[in-house]
Design a protein around this motif. Structure first.
Motif, mmCIF file in Angstrom:
data_model
loop_
_atom_site.group_PDB
_atom_site.id
_atom_site.type_symbol
_atom_site.label_atom_id
_atom_site.label_comp_id
_atom_site.label_asym_id
_atom_site.label_seq_id
_atom_site.Cartn_x
_atom_site.Cartn_y
_atom_site.Cartn_z
ATOM 1 N N THR A 115 9.027 6.912 0.787
ATOM 2 C CA THR A 115 9.907 7.443 -0.243
ATOM 3 C C THR A 115 9.073 8.053 -1.361
ATOM 4 O O THR A 115 8.292 7.340 -2.004
ATOM 5 N N PRO A 116 9.201 9.354 -1.599
ATOM 6 C CA PRO A 116 8.360 9.981 -2.625
ATOM 7 C C PRO A 116 8.748 9.524 -4.028
ATOM 8 O O PRO A 116 9.922 9.449 -4.373
ATOM 9 N N ALA A 117 7.752 9.199 -4.814
ATOM 10 C CA ALA A 117 7.964 8.830 -6.211
ATOM 11 C C ALA A 117 6.645 9.001 -6.952
ATOM 12 O O ALA A 117 5.584 8.706 -6.402
ATOM 13 N N PRO A 118 6.678 9.482 -8.195
ATOM 14 C CA PRO A 118 5.437 9.678 -8.952
ATOM 15 C C PRO A 118 4.661 8.368 -9.112
ATOM 16 O O PRO A 118 5.219 7.342 -9.501
ATOM 17 N N GLY A 119 3.391 8.407 -8.760
ATOM 18 C CA GLY A 119 2.531 7.256 -8.936
ATOM 19 C C GLY A 119 2.693 6.157 -7.909
ATOM 20 O O GLY A 119 2.022 5.126 -8.002
ATOM 21 N N ARG A 120 3.567 6.330 -6.942
ATOM 22 C CA ARG A 120 3.785 5.291 -5.940
ATOM 23 C C ARG A 120 2.748 5.401 -4.832
ATOM 24 O O ARG A 120 2.532 6.476 -4.288
ATOM 25 N N ASN A 121 2.138 4.275 -4.506
ATOM 26 C CA ASN A 121 1.170 4.235 -3.419
ATOM 27 C C ASN A 121 1.917 4.133 -2.100
ATOM 28 O O ASN A 121 2.715 3.215 -1.890
ATOM 29 N N GLN A 122 1.664 5.068 -1.188
ATOM 30 C CA GLN A 122 2.387 5.048 0.077
ATOM 31 C C GLN A 122 1.982 3.872 0.956
ATOM 32 O O GLN A 122 2.786 3.368 1.733
ATOM 33 N N LEU A 123 0.722 3.426 0.856
ATOM 34 C CA LEU A 123 0.270 2.273 1.619
ATOM 35 C C LEU A 123 0.637 1.008 0.856
ATOM 36 O O LEU A 123 0.108 0.725 -0.215
ATOM 37 N N VAL A 124 1.568 0.240 1.410
ATOM 38 C CA VAL A 124 2.124 -0.920 0.731
ATOM 39 C C VAL A 124 1.352 -2.191 1.047
ATOM 40 O O VAL A 124 1.135 -3.040 0.179
ATOM 41 N N TYR A 125 0.916 -2.333 2.295
ATOM 42 C CA TYR A 125 0.365 -3.623 2.726
ATOM 43 C C TYR A 125 -0.566 -3.415 3.913
ATOM 44 O O TYR A 125 -0.301 -2.569 4.774
ATOM 45 N N ILE A 126 -1.651 -4.183 3.952
ATOM 46 C CA ILE A 126 -2.570 -4.192 5.094
ATOM 47 C C ILE A 126 -2.681 -5.615 5.617
ATOM 48 O O ILE A 126 -3.030 -6.529 4.869
ATOM 49 N N HIS A 127 -2.385 -5.796 6.893
ATOM 50 C CA HIS A 127 -2.535 -7.091 7.551
ATOM 51 C C HIS A 127 -3.749 -6.984 8.473
ATOM 52 O O HIS A 127 -3.730 -6.231 9.448
ATOM 53 N N ASP A 128 -4.813 -7.735 8.155
ATOM 54 C CA ASP A 128 -6.067 -7.520 8.877
ATOM 55 C C ASP A 128 -6.723 -8.775 9.464
ATOM 56 O O ASP A 128 -7.942 -8.778 9.689
ATOM 57 N N LEU A 132 -2.049 8.925 5.840
ATOM 58 C CA LEU A 132 -3.439 8.807 6.255
ATOM 59 C C LEU A 132 -4.044 7.510 5.740
ATOM 60 O O LEU A 132 -3.757 7.083 4.626
ATOM 61 N N GLY A 133 -4.881 6.891 6.539
ATOM 62 C CA GLY A 133 -5.527 5.659 6.128
ATOM 63 C C GLY A 133 -6.104 4.875 7.290
ATOM 64 O O GLY A 133 -7.115 4.194 7.138
ATOM 65 N N HIS A 134 -5.466 4.960 8.461
ATOM 66 C CA HIS A 134 -6.021 4.271 9.619
ATOM 67 C C HIS A 134 -7.352 4.906 10.014
ATOM 68 O O HIS A 134 -7.528 6.124 9.948
ATOM 69 N N GLU A 135 -8.266 4.074 10.471
ATOM 70 C CA GLU A 135 -9.606 4.542 10.814
ATOM 71 C C GLU A 135 -9.744 4.920 12.289
ATOM 72 O O GLU A 135 -10.686 5.614 12.666
ATOM 73 N N TYR A 136 -8.826 4.419 13.108
ATOM 74 C CA TYR A 136 -8.815 4.763 14.536
ATOM 75 C C TYR A 136 -7.387 5.073 14.959
ATOM 76 O O TYR A 136 -6.464 5.073 14.135
#
Length: 351
Positions: free
Chosen positions: A305-318, A271-275
């Protein structure tokens, strides 16, 4: 997520909004872009052929040059390079047609087909059965083609609604998945007796809807895009109007109320996209990375890849200023990603 990064290479195509891009499987720096005038609502289309300058590791992308283009009478929605011939590629058009182009031939396609009765929104060339490509249309069908045949070799009545995308499995030559405005993800096994034509090369137009090997009720809204994981044969991702990217393990199945096979375990929701999410693609170099393009004007990269404390969102190109509708990983340069959108821009960047 957005720390210091080299600026993207950018090229614009004035008057033509982009719908899709594809990296060549033969040439490390070639990209094809399918585009349409007037945002694809009415008017002509254009196939753009781009070439990148060298991409040495650790330095900025140097630039993009256009080395060719082809005009069409209707908008183009998708493009796929041939897996057989380094200079050939096929396009999907809003008038229901498909065209095969050769970059060594000027102006005119070398073959064309027109069986679909509505817009063709997706085309995919099998990288396992390299003489076959598939098209998906808003007429509810998915068709299989050989580039030297005058007609399709198989028609799947895949959905009772618009089919937005159909992709061959990168692991099994006779397995294909589709997604639709009905919110379902469907998998077809073309080895099933339902798909056997009465004679070689004869199209079977009577394949029933119930012949899907698996139906996944993936979304309450329209499902716009899907992709197979390149490392795990039973893993698919889907996304659409509900803004959520879902990762499915299709080995988890059960029988439906009418005898059909339904199921698929949702391993992860991103989750994270707004549209709405218009395009997703798994990374060919790392099993856990997936890129997404959205109407929120961003292209994003996620780590599943599940891992404790890992942010699933790696990069945003905007940097895009309109809907981002296409994205694709370089097949040869790890970490290099391209995005395209309705702002008429093709961006290539490193994550």
């Amino acid at each position: 997520m957005n720390g210091p990064h080299a600026p993207p290479a950018v090229i614009q195509t004035p008057g033509f909004a982009h719908y899709s891009l594809a990296w060549s499987p033969f040439h490390t720096t070639r990209i094809a872009v399918a585009s349409s005038a007037n945002f694809g609502l009415v008017g002509n289309g254009r196939l753009h052929l781009m070439s990148l300058n060298p991409l040495p590791a650790g330095v900025p992308v140097l630039g993009i040059d256009k080395f060719g283009s082809y005009e069409t009478q209707d908008g183009l929605y998708d493009v796929a390079w041939s897996e057989l011939h380094e200079n050939q590629l096929v396009t999907a058009s809003g008038d229901g047609s498909l065209r095969l182009w050769d970059v060594m031939v000027n102006d005119l396609p070398i073959n064309a087909w027109h069986e679909h009765t509505r817009e063709v929104y997706s085309v995919d060339w099998s990288n396992v059965k390299k003489d076959t490509f598939a098209s998906a249309s808003w007429d509810g069908t998915v068709k299989l083609w050989l580039p030297d045949r005058p007609r399709s070799i198989l028609t799947l009545h895949a959905h009772q609604a618009c089919v937005y995308q159909a992709l061959f499995s990168p692991h099994q030559p006779d397995v294909l998945a589709s997604c639709s405005s009905d919110g379902t993800l469907r998998i077809f096994d073309l080895r099933s007796p339902s798909y056997v034509s009465p004679a070689p090369g004869v199209n079977n137009f009577t394949t029933p809807l119930s012949s899907a090997a698996l139906t996944v009720p993936a979304s309450p809204g329209e499902l716009l895009t899907l992709d197979w994981n390149k490392y795990r044969p039973f893993l698919l991702a889907s996304a659409g109007v509900d803004k959520v990217i879902k990762i499915w393990d299709c080995r988890m199945v059960k029988m439906g109320p009418e005898g059909g096979t339904i199921g698929g375990l949702c391993e992860t929701s991103l989750l994270g996209h707004e549209y709405a999410v218009r395009k997703i693609q798994w990374c060919p170099h790392r099993a856990g990375l997936i890129a997404s393009a959205s109407y929120d004007m961003t292209c994003r990269v996620w780590d599943t890849t599940p891992a404790p404390g890992r942010n699933q969102l790696v990069y945003i190109h905007d940097p895009h200023t309109e809907f981002v509708v296409g994205c694709g990983w370089s097949l040869y340069e790890e970490g290099v990603l391209a995005s395209c959108g309705w702002d008429q821009r093709l961006n290539v960047f490193r994550i």
